[in-house]
Structure formats: C-alpha cells, structure tokens
Design a protein around this motif. Structure first.
Motif, PDB file in Angstrom:
ATOM      1  N   TRP A 106       0.814  -1.218   0.000  1.00  0.00           N
ATOM      2  CA  TRP A 106       0.000   0.000   0.000  1.00  0.00           C
ATOM      3  C   TRP A 106       0.845   1.264   0.000  1.00  0.00           C
ATOM      4  O   TRP A 106       0.345   2.348  -0.330  1.00  0.00           O
ATOM      5  N   LEU A 161      -5.203   7.390  -8.046  1.00  0.00           N
ATOM      6  CA  LEU A 161      -6.292   6.523  -7.600  1.00  0.00           C
ATOM      7  C   LEU A 161      -7.169   6.092  -8.772  1.00  0.00           C
ATOM      8  O   LEU A 161      -7.519   4.913  -8.900  1.00  0.00           O
ATOM      9  N   VAL A 165      -8.339   2.324 -10.046  1.00  0.00           N
ATOM     10  CA  VAL A 165      -9.748   1.929  -9.970  1.00  0.00           C
ATOM     11  C   VAL A 165     -10.315   1.619 -11.354  1.00  0.00           C
ATOM     12  O   VAL A 165     -11.062   0.653 -11.536  1.00  0.00           O
ATOM     13  N   TRP A 246      -4.734   1.265  -0.587  1.00  0.00           N
ATOM     14  CA  TRP A 246      -5.701   0.213  -0.246  1.00  0.00           C
ATOM     15  C   TRP A 246      -6.117  -0.577  -1.481  1.00  0.00           C
ATOM     16  O   TRP A 246      -6.201  -1.810  -1.445  1.00  0.00           O
ATOM     17  N   LYS A 247      -6.366   0.133  -2.580  1.00  0.00           N
ATOM     18  CA  LYS A 247      -6.778  -0.527  -3.816  1.00  0.00           C
ATOM     19  C   LYS A 247      -5.678  -1.432  -4.351  1.00  0.00           C
ATOM     20  O   LYS A 247      -5.945  -2.574  -4.783  1.00  0.00           O
ATOM     21  N   ARG A 250      -5.360  -4.666  -2.505  1.00  0.00           N
ATOM     22  CA  ARG A 250      -6.433  -5.618  -2.764  1.00  0.00           C
ATOM     23  C   ARG A 250      -6.469  -6.084  -4.214  1.00  0.00           C
ATOM     24  O   ARG A 250      -7.340  -6.883  -4.577  1.00  0.00           O
ATOM     25  N   THR A 251      -5.579  -5.569  -5.040  1.00  0.00           N
ATOM     26  CA  THR A 251      -5.573  -5.937  -6.453  1.00  0.00           C
ATOM     27  C   THR A 251      -4.697  -7.162  -6.685  1.00  0.00           C
ATOM     28  O   THR A 251      -3.517  -7.152  -6.313  1.00  0.00           O
TER      29      THR A 251
END
Length: 262
Positions: A106, A161, A165, A246-247, A250-251
C-alpha cells in the motif's frame, strides 16, 4: 534466516529514492514545459509591450494564473505524471518485481508519487514567481504558491487513484477536469466546493472571471476561508493516496493477469 519486513517509512523512502531519477527524463521535462510555457510566453509579450513604450495590463498575471496554469496546465500535468507511477508498473508487468520483497504494497503508490509531486511543485512555485515579473501582486504570491502546490498534491493523488480503480483512469480524469470543473462553478455553493478550482481561487485570493447573471443556472460564487481550502486540498490528496494504497493492496497482481490491461 528470516528477513525482517521493512517498515512503511523505509518502503516509501526506498521507492521514492529509487524512482526519483525517472522524473528528470523526458516526461519530467514535459511537466516543466507545461508550467513554464505560458509563463515564458507571457514574459515575452510583456517585454515586447514594454519595449514599445506601452503599458501592460495589470490583470495579465491573474489571467495567466487562472486560465493558463490552474485550468489548463495543472490538470494536464496530473494527466501526464500519474500514469507514470504505479499504473505504468501494472501495464508493463513490472509490479510483481517490486513485490518480491516483504514490503507493504500500500505504500508503493505514494512512494512513486512523491518524486513527481516534488518535481512538479518546484516548477509550479517557479512559475508563480515568474508571474510576479508581469505585474503579479506580491501580497497574493504566498497564496498562489500554496494553491498550486496543494492542488497539485490533490490532483496527482486523484489521478493515481483513478488509474488503479479504472482501466481508463486518464479518460475519467480528463472528463472530471475539463467537464465537471468548468460546469460546477455555476451550480449551488455546495457543489462549487467539490472542485479544485473553488479552493484554488479561495487560496489565491482572486478569480479569473465572475459568473454572469445571464448564464443558465447561474449561482453566486462563494469563497471558502483560505485555511479551510488548504486543509481540504491536503486532506483530499492524503485520502486519495490512502485509497490508492488500499486498492493496490487488494488488487491481484501477476505477470500475466488482466489487472494491467488497458
């Protein structure tokens, strides 16, 4: 023997230090040119006008600041720089090489973004100083510099970001900057405060133009206290960097996965 996992601070520092030389290559000089081109052109015109014995318009510095730097060049800088960070590693399949060590994933978006932020902030402050030579108000200089640097922090974070996303994050960023931002200034005050332009104008202490009563849906333009606008820009940028981390965390990242497509 078990290797000790580096702390987030060590990861940020190592990533930023290792990536810093990239910002002084071609893309980095494009960023510098985006700032200095309108300022340099204005200085040239100002010099020619003075040599001819004419008086330059005192509003020229305000116009270049708002119409040139804020509305055009600053968003384009973010659109150019953000994909060069963590998104580029996803697309080129090089991100797994960064994750072979037990470092907190992260922290990587911010670590790669910090060199671009520092490089862009330096040129933006230099551009603001250059505007002083064409009639900029010295009292507005600190606010202008803070506005540019804080907005650069937020816009770079937002585009980073968006790149994680959406597969077409640059497109969505362009739609936001060049469609949402110009339109919302004629909307009610609450929506006005959801734009970078509003907080930049509040910090800078000036506007490029007022909304005319004849415009459709025209609303009175409001001003936020400069301290609150600065806090809003910095906090929004920090939130976007945190969400980007965070993204990424989790990717699913692989050498042949679909996460980097597009």
């Amino acid at each position: 023997m078990n290797a000790t996992a580096p702390s987030p601070w060590m990861t940020l520092r190592a990533t930023a230090r290792g990536y810093a030389p990239r910002v002084i290559q071609g893309r980095g000089w494009i960023l510098a040119a985006l700032v200095m081109a309108p300022v340099g052109l204005s200085l040239l015109i100002f010099t020619i006008v003075r040599l001819r014995g004419l008086d330059a318009s005192p509003g020229e510095a305000i116009r270049v600041f708002h119409e040139g730097l804020v509305k055009m060049m600053l968003p384009i800088m973010a659109l150019v720089a953000a994909p060069a960070g963590i998104r580029e590693d996803l697309e080129q399949r090089t991100l797994p090489l960064l994750l072979v060590r037990p470092a907190p994933a992260w922290a990587l978006p911010l670590g790669k973004g910090l060199p671009w932020f520092a490089w862009g902030a330096g040129w933006l402050m230099l551009g603001a100083l250059g505007l002083q030579l064409i009639g900029g108000d010295p009292a507005l200089l600190p606010g202008r510099m803070l506005a540019l640097v804080a907005a650069w922090w937020g816009e770079l974070a937002l585009l980073t970001l968006a790149g994680l996303v959406f597969k077409r994050g640059t497109l969505w960023g362009a739609l936001y900057f060049f469609l949402w931002e110009p339109l919302v200034r004629i909307f009610p005050p609450f929506l006005q405060r959801l734009t970078f332009t509003h907080h930049i104008e509040s910090l800078a202490g000036s506007r490029a133009a007022e909304v005319r009563a004849t415009q459709l849906l025209a609303q009175e333009q409001v001003t936020t206290h400069p301290a609150l606008s600065l806090l809003a820009l910095l906090a929004f940028g920090a939130l976007c960097w945190a969400l980007a981390g965070w993204k990424l965390n989790r990717t699913p990242v692989g050498l042949a996965g679909s996460e980097g497509e597009g």
